[in-house]
Design an enzyme around this catalytic site. Structure first.
Site, short mmCIF file in Angstrom:
data_model
loop_
_atom_site.label_atom_id
_atom_site.label_comp_id
_atom_site.label_asym_id
_atom_site.label_seq_id
_atom_site.Cartn_x
_atom_site.Cartn_y
_atom_site.Cartn_z
N SER A 105 4.44 5.31 -3.20
CA SER A 105 6.42 4.98 -4.33
C SER A 105 6.38 5.84 -4.80
O SER A 105 6.03 6.23 -5.48
CB SER A 105 7.05 3.38 -3.73
OG SER A 105 6.82 2.66 -3.11
N1 SAH Z 1 2.49 -0.34 -3.98
C1 SAH Z 1 1.71 0.97 -3.59
C2 SAH Z 1 2.69 1.64 -2.39
C3 SAH Z 1 2.60 0.50 -1.37
S1 SAH Z 1 2.25 1.79 0.35
C4 SAH Z 1 1.10 2.02 -4.65
O1 SAH Z 1 2.72 1.54 -5.46
O2 SAH Z 1 1.43 2.43 -4.24
C5 SAH Z 1 2.19 0.10 1.46
C6 SAH Z 1 0.98 -0.74 1.22
O3 SAH Z 1 1.33 -1.71 2.41
C7 SAH Z 1 -0.22 0.23 1.58
O4 SAH Z 1 -1.16 0.87 1.72
C8 SAH Z 1 -0.42 -0.34 3.61
O5 SAH Z 1 -2.29 -0.73 3.73
C9 SAH Z 1 0.17 -2.37 2.36
N2 SAH Z 1 0.29 -2.78 3.28
C10 SAH Z 1 1.31 -3.27 5.22
N3 SAH Z 1 0.85 -3.90 5.62
C11 SAH Z 1 0.50 -5.05 4.69
C12 SAH Z 1 -0.29 -6.34 4.66
N4 SAH Z 1 0.34 -6.96 6.10
N5 SAH Z 1 -0.12 -6.89 3.74
C13 SAH Z 1 -1.27 -6.24 2.85
N6 SAH Z 1 -1.02 -4.86 2.25
C14 SAH Z 1 -0.20 -4.53 4.00
#
Ligand code: SAH
Length: 230
Positions: free
Chosen positions: A80
């Site tokens: 993000s």
């Molecule tokens: N917090 C992260 C950025 C998040 S991007 C950082 O600091 O880099 C969102 C992430 O959520 C992605 O890696 C994606 O694979 C994950 N994601 C999507 N659906 C999900 C789910 N149901 N459970 C866990 N992770 C999930």
């Protein structure tokens, strides 16, 4: 042919210089992108100043690590924008005794920021490769973080209840299991909306068993995907 001592000397000279370059970029990121937009909590600003964001991006993105935008981290996912990480961290009013659950580990950066402030961080990632690389990144220096590969929709019951929950992928609705795992008096911040154009960051607060929610700002997160079987 120059001696190995020459190369070692060169490395010892360049490495601290390079770290200083990143420190300057980080300082600028905090003052221009984060403080200027109104984030004030000193513990959040300190964490944003301390954690090396360039260590959480792929090699080809290091040069962009301190820019005012999300960056690709592979598998169609993103780390993000720094401001959004700071804002979501501030909104849960983090305290040093907190136990926090994050859904969507991604690069591990948000978890590292939380880990610099609170006591325990539990974070769930659905893409196994991302979960693995985040674990490698986090284990040596951010010892109060635990990563698990699973569908975060179901939360992490074993360590519940949580003082706060931070969801960093957009859900179509607020997952009931996450509300169930929130402490009374706890806060959850979550982007809700089905498409990139209609997402809203929502703050959910649980008090005396009932929840209230408040719209914070429009956002654009990658979607919360679901696993068919758990
Ligand atoms: N917090 C992260 C950025 C998040 S991007 C950082 O600091 O880099 C969102 C992430 O959520 C992605 O890696 C994606 O694979 C994950 N994601 C999507 N659906 C999900 C789910 N149901 N459970 C866990 N992770 C999930």
């Amino acid at each position: 042919m120059l001696s190995p001592a020459f190369y070692l000397g060169l490395f010892l000279l360049v490495a601290p210089w390079q770290e200083n370059v990143y420190k300057t970029k980080r300082e600028k990121m905090v003052s221009q992108q984060i403080e200027r937009r109104g984030v004030k909590d000193p513990v959040v600003l300190k964490a944003m100043r301390t954690v090396n964001r360039h260590e959480f991006v792929p090699a080809d993105q290091i040069k962009n690590a301190y820019e005012d935008r999300p960056l690709p981290i592979g598998y169609g996912q993103t780390i993000s924008q720094p401001y959004i990480v700071a804002y979501m961290t501030e909104v849960i009013k983090p305290q040093s005794h907190f136990k926090v659950l994050e859904i969507g580990t991604g690069s591990g950066y948000q978890a590292a920021i939380l880990s610099a402030i609170v006591k325990e961080v539990y974070t769930i990632e659905i893409v196994p490769e991302l979960g693995r690389s985040a674990t490698e990144r986090l284990t040596s220096r951010y010892k109060n973080v635990q990563v698990k590969t699973a569908d975060g929709y179901n939360g992490w019951k074993e360590h519940a209840p949580y003082d706060a929950i931070v969801v960093t992928a957009a859900a179509e609705h607020i997952p009931p299991p996450l509300i169930g795992q929130l402490k009374d008096g706890g806060k959850m911040v979550i982007p809700v909306g089905s498409s990139f154009l209609t997402q809203m960051l929502i703050l959910v607060e649980k008090k005396n068993g009932s929840t209230t929610s408040r719209n914070l700002l429009p956002v654009a997160f990658v979607p919360l995907t679901r696993k068919k079987t758990e």
